[in-house]
Design an enzyme around this catalytic site. Structure first.
Site, short mmCIF file in Angstrom:
data_model
loop_
_atom_site.label_atom_id
_atom_site.label_comp_id
_atom_site.label_asym_id
_atom_site.label_seq_id
_atom_site.Cartn_x
_atom_site.Cartn_y
_atom_site.Cartn_z
N THR A 1 0.85 -1.19 0.00
CA THR A 1 0.00 0.00 0.00
C THR A 1 0.88 1.25 0.00
O THR A 1 2.12 1.14 0.01
CB THR A 1 -0.91 0.05 1.24
OG1 THR A 1 -0.12 0.41 2.39
CG2 THR A 1 -1.58 -1.29 1.50
N VAL A 53 12.97 2.29 -3.77
CA VAL A 53 13.73 3.07 -4.76
C VAL A 53 14.05 2.16 -5.95
O VAL A 53 14.64 1.09 -5.77
CB VAL A 53 15.04 3.60 -4.17
CG1 VAL A 53 15.77 4.46 -5.19
CG2 VAL A 53 14.80 4.40 -2.89
N LEU A 99 15.03 -2.75 -9.23
CA LEU A 99 16.47 -2.61 -9.38
C LEU A 99 17.19 -2.81 -8.03
O LEU A 99 16.71 -2.34 -7.00
CB LEU A 99 16.82 -1.21 -9.92
CG LEU A 99 16.31 -0.88 -11.33
CD1 LEU A 99 16.66 0.56 -11.67
CD2 LEU A 99 16.92 -1.83 -12.35
N LYS A 159 12.59 9.01 -1.94
CA LYS A 159 13.56 8.03 -2.41
C LYS A 159 14.99 8.48 -2.12
O LYS A 159 15.84 7.68 -1.69
CB LYS A 159 13.37 7.79 -3.90
CG LYS A 159 12.06 7.09 -4.26
CD LYS A 159 11.88 6.98 -5.77
CE LYS A 159 10.57 6.27 -6.12
NZ LYS A 159 10.35 6.19 -7.59
#
Length: 811
Positions: free
Chosen positions: A551, A605, A609, A678
């Site tokens: 969420t 972030v 990746l 981030k």
């Protein structure tokens, strides 16, 4: 010759009794068959005697139930020709029993001697009619199992018993049937018994004295299990045990055979095989003196437990160095007929704790208070007290003595799952490690030990997932697709035990079928709220549990601390907690580290990746991060890659929303809030103490556009199109492009629009991709670059999935 013992359930129905006839009929060597009372009859005998002694006429109805139970069996197993004769003999015994009950009813008292006589009728009757069915010789165990009385209990007198067995079983008939459990006093000849479950013991004594080739215990289970199958679904039958392992499991709650059974067989090196009357083709469990060779096999064989434990503690500095304290403790308890199954003593001798059955707790304290009354008055002993509502768990295996680190692994595993060890004990033989915990933790402890020591076929992770939108839904689909492969290739079972959305939730500790979870959630789900979700997770108290947050809810993020405190690992796609106040972020990381569990947020972030994981590896290996430059918003990168002479700014923003790259309200992305979060997370993981307010913002959309409603925004944003197109045209002539860049250098953070030339690594960043350049002391001249998809449900879900898998520590 062979001794075969059949338990109460084996003589509990017509079909099972006929199965006994078939099993015994296959034997080619002489056989002694030992039988228990018909299933449930001993309990009915005890109930009837209590009712009669209490003057309750209801005893007559219960006695009639005993009579009827036997009549049904006799009518089912005998033909009309033999039924009458057998029924007559059985009725004679039942009439005797009925007269005893009448006497108890009249005098309203039941002495120990009378009680022993009453309960003997179960085996006397069953052995009688089984011997008739098998056309076998019949022996009354009272004629050869002889007992003495010590501390109020009947103890087998092996010398007299051996002599009687040799007299009565020589020569040995082809088939002999004996009633187990019952015995008689050496001194008086009166009827006694050797304890509930004593039929196993009777069989073992006969096997030892007759030098049997094997002792077979026929029961209603396939053998010793690695753990209680009622608690652990994937418990399985143990193929082989040593005598010591079997004894340890029996003493700590495994109810397959009566614990004293092992010793006579062990003494004469007679193997024991546990078989299932209802599944006779199953191999069962073989018990012998064959020990594992060179650590062959698993380090532990099984787990056993006693659920009704009380811990009695004697505490006082006056015990230190005093000889005979423990002698007095055990002598006093023995005189009171109290059995002790665990002892834990501090090396300083100032405390001794003993484990007893809960029913004996009050008496134990009372007896010890009296024994040490003088020492208590003098202050040498501070207190004697009982702790109740406890459970004792034992892990058992001869291989433990050859394997280092078993105790460390056991207690480490328990600690990571929030299971408190109150007391523990291990003998020098190293075949048993026992510990006491709260009874509320029993199920969880058994499951986590079974899983940790690979007694389970699979390692299990129990997953609670909240948020079933694009990321959560994609994650559940990926789990469903990967479950078979992970189980087959990696021995990992992902068990989704809870699924929740904003309004509803479903929970099932056995696992939720992911094929139709949405239908089940909406049709059967309970009303949900963050508090309800937390309560359900903590109340389930399940082992190896992982909370997965898909969420963007601050309320859900606020649950992390409580969950981590209760040893629930957290995997978060939600960025709110990791980018919240630094103190909260640090507290979450610290509590996870302290508890030995995981708080993972790789997808906060760069979606899937491996950015955060790479930063952690650099830091942990001794490198120092000096600078980070990154394009971290797939939404903004998509917008700036889409803008052209034909597609103005406002249209590119709308396209990002329609393609689900942006939040439903794209102002969240345009404001830089997401990128700032981030960047803060990356800076913190790189070792810098950064708050969101510390980040310098150079935004390309004025604050005025973030005021008002979303509709107001859509109406106003085209005002920027012309100005933006003019700037874009100039940029195009210079062969440059816009990128929204997040930058951290030595702890100083900023975000803003930046022009990049064709030579810059950010220039060719396509679509919604992300990129980060990491400059460190090691990667100083040529920064490390990570580049790829930075948005999208499937790649984000895959990143969350990778975090989940990392908790299982598989490769």
């Amino acid at each position: 010759m062979k001794v075969m013992k059949f338990g109460g359930t084996s003589v509990g129905s017509v079909n099972s009794i006929l199965t006994i006839k078939h099993i015994v009929g296959l034997e080619e060597e002489p056989v002694v068959v030992v039988v228990s009372a018909v299933a449930g009859v001993t309990d009915l005998l005890i109930k009837t005697s209590k009712l009669a002694a209490a003057g309750d006429i209801e005893y007559a109805n219960v006695f009639q139930e005993i009579r009827a139970k036997h009549e049904v069996l006799l009518e089912g197993i005998f033909s009309d020709i033999t039924l009458e004769a057998v029924q007559c003999e059985v009725d004679h015994l039942l009439d005797e029993l009925g007269n005893i009950f009448k006497g108890l009813y009249l005098i309203q008292d039941c002495s120990g001697k009378t009680y022993d006589t009453v309960v003997s009728y179960g085996e006397r009757i069953s052995s009688l009619f089984i011997s008739k069915l098998l056309e076998a010789d019949h022996q009354d165990a009272r004629n050869f199992i002889k007992t003495d009385t010590k501390y109020g209990k009947h103890i087998v007198n092996f010398k007299e018993t051996a002599k009687k067995i040799q007299e009565l079983f020589s020569p040995l008939p082809t088939v002999t049937v004996v009633g187990g459990f019952i015995s008689s006093s050496v001194l008086t000849g009166e009827t006694t018994n050797i304890g509930r479950g004593g039929s196993d013991y009777t069989a073992a004594i006969l096997a030892a004295e007759l030098n049997a080739s094997i002792l077979e215990i026929w029961t209603d289970v396939d053998g010793f299990m690695t753990a209680d199958p009622k608690v652990i679904n994937n418990a399985y039958v143990i193929e082989k045990l040593t005598y010591v392992e079997a004894m340890e499991l029996c003493n700590f709650g495994a109810k397959v055979i009566y614990p004293p059974t092992i010793f006579p067989a062990y003494h004469k090196n007679i193997p024991i095989r546990i078989k299932n009357t209802f599944n006779p083709d199953a191999p069962g469990t073989f018990i012998s003196d064959e020990k594992p060779v060179n650590g062959e096999g698993k380090s532990i064989k099984g787990i056993s437990s006693i659920g009704d434990t009380s811990l009695i503690t004697i505490e006082g500095l006056g015990m230190v160095g005093v000889i005979g304290v423990n002698y007095r403790i055990f002598k006093a308890l023995a005189k009171a007929g109290i059995s002790v199954f665990l002892v834990s003593q501090a090396s300083s001798e100032n405390t001794t704790s003993i484990g007893v059955r809960s029913a004996d707790a009050d008496l134990s304290v009372s007896v010890l208070l009296e024994e040490f009354r003088q020492e208590i008055e003098m202050g040498e002993i501070n207190k004697i007290f009982a702790e109740n509502d406890l459970a004792t768990i034992a892990i058992v295996g001869e291989n433990m003595k050859r394997t280092t680190g078993i105790a460390g692994k056991l207690f480490g595993t328990l600690g990571r799952n929030g299971i408190n060890v109150i007391a523990c004990a291990q003998g020098a033989s190293e075949t048993n490690i026992s510990f006491v915990t709260n009874v509320s933790s029993l199920r969880k402890a058994l499951n986590v030990i079974h899983d940790s020591f690979f007694l389970s076929e699979y390692q299990v992770l129990n997953i609670f997932l909240t948020g079933i939108g694009t990321v959560g839904g994609s994650l559940l689909e990926q789990i469903k697709q990967q479950q078979p492969m992970l189980m087959t290739q990696n021995g990992l079972k992902l068990n989704v035990v809870g699924i929740a959305d904003v309004n509803k939730a479903i929970f099932d500790r056995n696992g939720i079928d992911l094929e139709n979870y949405k239908e089940k959630l909406y049709n059967e789900g309970v009303p949900n709220s963050p508090e309800r979700l937390k309560t359900e997770i903590l109340n389930m108290n399940i082992f190896n549990s992982v909370f997965v947050d898909c969420t963007a809810s601050p309320q859900i993020a606020s649950l992390y601390m409580d969950l981590l405190e209760h040893n629930v690992s957290v995997v978060a796609a939600n960025k709110i907690a990791a980018s919240s106040a630094y103190d909260n972020y640090a507290a979450l990381k610290n509590i996870a580290r302290k508890k030995g569990i995981k708080y993972l947020f790789e997808t906060n972030v760069g979606a899937g990746l491996p950015i955060i994981n790479t930063i952690n590896n650099l830091i942990n290996s001794g490198d120092r991060i000096l600078k980070m430059e990154a394009v971290l918003s797939g939404t903004l990168n998509y917008i700036f890659n889409t803008i052209s002479s034909d597609i103005p700014l406002s249209r590119s923003i709308k396209m990002a929303q329609e393609a689900r790259y942006s939040e439903p309200d794209p102002r969240i992305d345009l404001s830089g809030t997401d990128v700032i979060r981030k960047l803060v997370i990356l800076a913190r993981e790189a070792g810098y103490k950064v708050e969101q307010a510390d980040v310098v913002k150079n935004l390309f959309v004025p604050d005025a556009y973030f005021q008002g409603t979303l509709d107001d925004f859509w109406k106003a944003i085209p005002e920027m199109d012309a100005g933006f197109e003019a700037k874009r045209s100039v940029l195009e002539e210079q062969s440059k492009r816009w990128r929204f860049v997040a930058k951290m250098e030595n702890g100083t953070c900023s975000v803003g629009l930046q022009e990049v030339a064709p030579s810059h690594p950010f220039y060719d960043l396509e679509g919604s991709n992300n990129i980060i350049l990491i400059t460190t002391e090691r990667y100083l001249q040529y920064p490390m670059m990570i580049k790829g998809y930075g948005a999208g449900a499937s790649v984000t879900a895959a990143g969350v999935f990778a975090d989940i898998i990392s908790i299982a520590n598989i490769r």
